[in-house]
Design a protein around this motif. Structure first.
Motif, PDB file in Angstrom:
ATOM      1  N   ALA A  52      16.670   2.320  19.104  1.00  0.00           N
ATOM      2  CA  ALA A  52      17.056   0.920  18.897  1.00  0.00           C
ATOM      3  C   ALA A  52      15.866  -0.021  18.946  1.00  0.00           C
ATOM      4  CB  ALA A  52      18.085   0.505  19.948  1.00  0.00           C
ATOM      5  N   GLY A  53      14.761   0.426  19.559  1.00  0.00           N
ATOM      6  CA  GLY A  53      13.561  -0.401  19.597  1.00  0.00           C
ATOM      7  C   GLY A  53      13.778  -1.692  20.361  1.00  0.00           C
ATOM      8  N   ALA A  73      23.104   1.492  22.812  1.00  0.00           N
ATOM      9  CA  ALA A  73      21.757   1.315  22.255  1.00  0.00           C
ATOM     10  C   ALA A  73      20.778   2.133  23.078  1.00  0.00           C
ATOM     11  CB  ALA A  73      21.359  -0.158  22.287  1.00  0.00           C
ATOM     12  N   THR A  74      20.078   3.065  22.427  1.00  0.00           N
ATOM     13  CA  THR A  74      19.162   3.938  23.152  1.00  0.00           C
ATOM     14  C   THR A  74      17.772   3.913  22.537  1.00  0.00           C
ATOM     15  OG1 THR A  74      19.493   5.961  21.827  1.00  0.00           O
ATOM     16  CG2 THR A  74      21.116   5.494  23.550  1.00  0.00           C
ATOM     17  N   ASN A 104      30.258  -5.374  25.411  1.00  0.00           N
ATOM     18  CA  ASN A 104      30.676  -3.969  25.477  1.00  0.00           C
ATOM     19  C   ASN A 104      29.512  -3.083  25.010  1.00  0.00           C
ATOM     20  OD1 ASN A 104      32.262  -1.767  25.998  1.00  0.00           O
ATOM     21  ND2 ASN A 104      33.665  -2.058  24.271  1.00  0.00           N
ATOM     22  N   LEU A 105      28.348  -3.377  25.568  1.00  0.00           N
ATOM     23  CA  LEU A 105      27.093  -2.747  25.168  1.00  0.00           C
ATOM     24  C   LEU A 105      26.488  -1.982  26.340  1.00  0.00           C
ATOM     25  CD1 LEU A 105      24.498  -2.474  23.309  1.00  0.00           C
ATOM     26  CD2 LEU A 105      23.744  -4.644  24.347  1.00  0.00           C
ATOM     27  N   LYS A 106      26.167  -0.723  26.098  1.00  0.00           N
ATOM     28  CA  LYS A 106      25.425   0.069  27.068  1.00  0.00           C
ATOM     29  C   LYS A 106      24.007   0.259  26.524  1.00  0.00           C
ATOM     30  CE  LYS A 106      27.149   3.760  29.150  1.00  0.00           C
ATOM     31  NZ  LYS A 106      27.599   5.174  29.352  1.00  0.00           N
ATOM     32  N   VAL A 107      23.015  -0.087  27.323  1.00  0.00           N
ATOM     33  CA  VAL A 107      21.612   0.102  26.953  1.00  0.00           C
ATOM     34  C   VAL A 107      21.084   1.247  27.808  1.00  0.00           C
ATOM     35  CG1 VAL A 107      19.353  -0.993  26.725  1.00  0.00           C
ATOM     36  CG2 VAL A 107      21.436  -2.376  26.494  1.00  0.00           C
ATOM     37  N   TYR A 125      26.793   6.487  13.853  1.00  0.00           N
ATOM     38  CA  TYR A 125      25.462   6.813  14.389  1.00  0.00           C
ATOM     39  C   TYR A 125      24.426   6.104  13.526  1.00  0.00           C
ATOM     40  CZ  TYR A 125      21.318   9.764  15.384  1.00  0.00           C
ATOM     41  OH  TYR A 125      20.075  10.233  15.715  1.00  0.00           O
ATOM     42  N   ILE A 126      23.486   5.400  14.180  1.00  0.00           N
ATOM     43  CA  ILE A 126      22.449   4.635  13.478  1.00  0.00           C
ATOM     44  C   ILE A 126      21.080   5.059  13.997  1.00  0.00           C
ATOM     45  CG2 ILE A 126      21.535   2.318  13.006  1.00  0.00           C
ATOM     46  CD1 ILE A 126      24.332   1.216  13.719  1.00  0.00           C
ATOM     47  N   ALA A 127      20.155   5.311  13.064  1.00  0.00           N
ATOM     48  CA  ALA A 127      18.771   5.612  13.451  1.00  0.00           C
ATOM     49  C   ALA A 127      17.843   4.982  12.416  1.00  0.00           C
ATOM     50  CB  ALA A 127      18.543   7.113  13.542  1.00  0.00           C
ATOM     51  N   ASN A 128      17.273   3.849  12.762  1.00  0.00           N
ATOM     52  CA  ASN A 128      16.422   3.098  11.835  1.00  0.00           C
ATOM     53  C   ASN A 128      14.952   3.380  12.116  1.00  0.00           C
ATOM     54  OD1 ASN A 128      15.789   1.178   9.826  1.00  0.00           O
ATOM     55  ND2 ASN A 128      15.565  -0.437  11.354  1.00  0.00           N
ATOM     56  N   LEU A 129      14.278   4.021  11.164  1.00  0.00           N
ATOM     57  CA  LEU A 129      12.831   4.258  11.208  1.00  0.00           C
ATOM     58  C   LEU A 129      12.379   5.040  12.444  1.00  0.00           C
ATOM     59  CD1 LEU A 129      11.526   0.838   9.840  1.00  0.00           C
ATOM     60  CD2 LEU A 129      11.689   3.010   8.624  1.00  0.00           C
ATOM     61  N   CYS A 130      13.161   6.047  12.822  1.00  0.00           N
ATOM     62  CA  CYS A 130      12.697   6.897  13.923  1.00  0.00           C
ATOM     63  C   CYS A 130      12.756   8.381  13.594  1.00  0.00           C
ATOM     64  CB  CYS A 130      13.448   6.597  15.219  1.00  0.00           C
ATOM     65  SG  CYS A 130      15.212   6.852  15.136  1.00  0.00           S
TER      66      CYS A 130
END
Length: 280
Positions: A52-53, A73-74, A104-107, A125-130
């Motif tokens: 998530a950066g 968000a990890t 309702n967000l877990k970091v 599932y989201i993975a942007n530029l990783c």
């Protein structure tokens, strides 16, 4: 930066790079917005983001998703996640894991190659530029497939067309002109093959694959704005390799940026390869 081979090295690099990155990550928001749109995040119930950066667009994301939808968000970098929390004006300091009831967000700190979540947990599932950064992209894709529910969707972005990602090319090209070879670094464009990327997801079990290139322009247009780009620590370290010609190298980089705008009538920017797929 030397070639990254182990997860702890990646974590250390992004901890150290977090402040610089968070000052320029608006340049890649086009890719992230495309993921949110194509994954239909506003219809999902359990969303996981890996890498998530610094959460540049999280104020938008938290309003875009359903209020009742859970969002996890990890990232490997705790410093990145701390910046994400500050951007959301979350008062608590980040330590390993944080739940924000308002969103309702877990970091949470997590390694995309070895996620701590049960099978069939998420529908998005989201993975942007990783994906291109991790040590084993196939393992990261397999983990995405594992944690998704049947019918769940995944979206990844990686760097795309190197020629169109002119910002990444300018400094190395000018250094090479002066006979300077920068230290070897992990190839950023090793996944920029559309057919290869599609096959990687299909081999992992994904179906309904859609994959396309997308350009993300920088808003920078003036000499002062380009000078700020060139003054990022990573660029200054590269210029220092030129010794007493460091300012000469920097000025040539600046000229190439300005020529790209003024002569080619094109924005400076970065190209991405975006891929969306379903677990059926």
């Amino acid at each position: 930066m030397s070639y990254i081979q182990e997860i702890p090295e990646i974590e250390k690099y992004w901890d150290n790079f977090s402040d610089e990155y968070s000052s320029q990550d608006d340049a890649t928001n086009v890719f992230y917005l495309s993921l949110l749109n194509m994954l239909k995040v506003n219809t999902r119930k359990q969303i996981l983001e890996v890498g998530a950066g610094a959460g540049f667009l999280y104020n938008h994301t938290m309003n875009y998703k359903r209020p009742e939808a859970s969002y996890v968000a990890t990232d490997l970098s705790e410093k990145m996640l701390s910046i994400l929390c500050k951007r959301l004006q979350i008062q608590e300091g980040f330590r390993d894991q944080l739940f924000v009831e308002k969103y309702n967000l877990k970091v949470e700190k997590a390694n995309g190659e070895q996620l701590q979540y049960s099978d069939n947990t998420f529908d998005c599932y989201i993975a942007n530029l990783c994906l291109q950064i991790t040590t084993n992209p196939e393992k990261m894709i397999a983990e995405a497939f594992r944690v998704l529910q049947k019918g769940g969707v995944a979206g990844f972005t990686v760097w795309g067309d190197k020629a169109k990602s002119y910002y990444f090319n300018i400094v190395p090209e000018v250094l090479a002109k002066y006979g300077i070879q920068p230290p070897a670094s992990r190839p950023m464009f090793h996944l920029n093959d559309r057919e290869k990327l599609i096959k990687m997801l299909e081999d992992a079990g994904f179906t309904n694959v859609i994959c396309w290139n997308q350009f993300s322009p920088f808003h920078h247009q003036t000499e002062d704005e380009f000078n700020r780009l060139l003054n990022y620590p990573r660029n200054l370290e590269a210029f220092a390799m030129a010794g007493d010609k460091s300012q000469e190298v920097k000025q040539e980089c600046l000229k190439r940026m300005m020529d790209h705008i003024q002569l080619n009538k094109l924005p400076l920017g970065l190209d991405g390869l975006i891929i969306i797929a379903t677990k059926n």
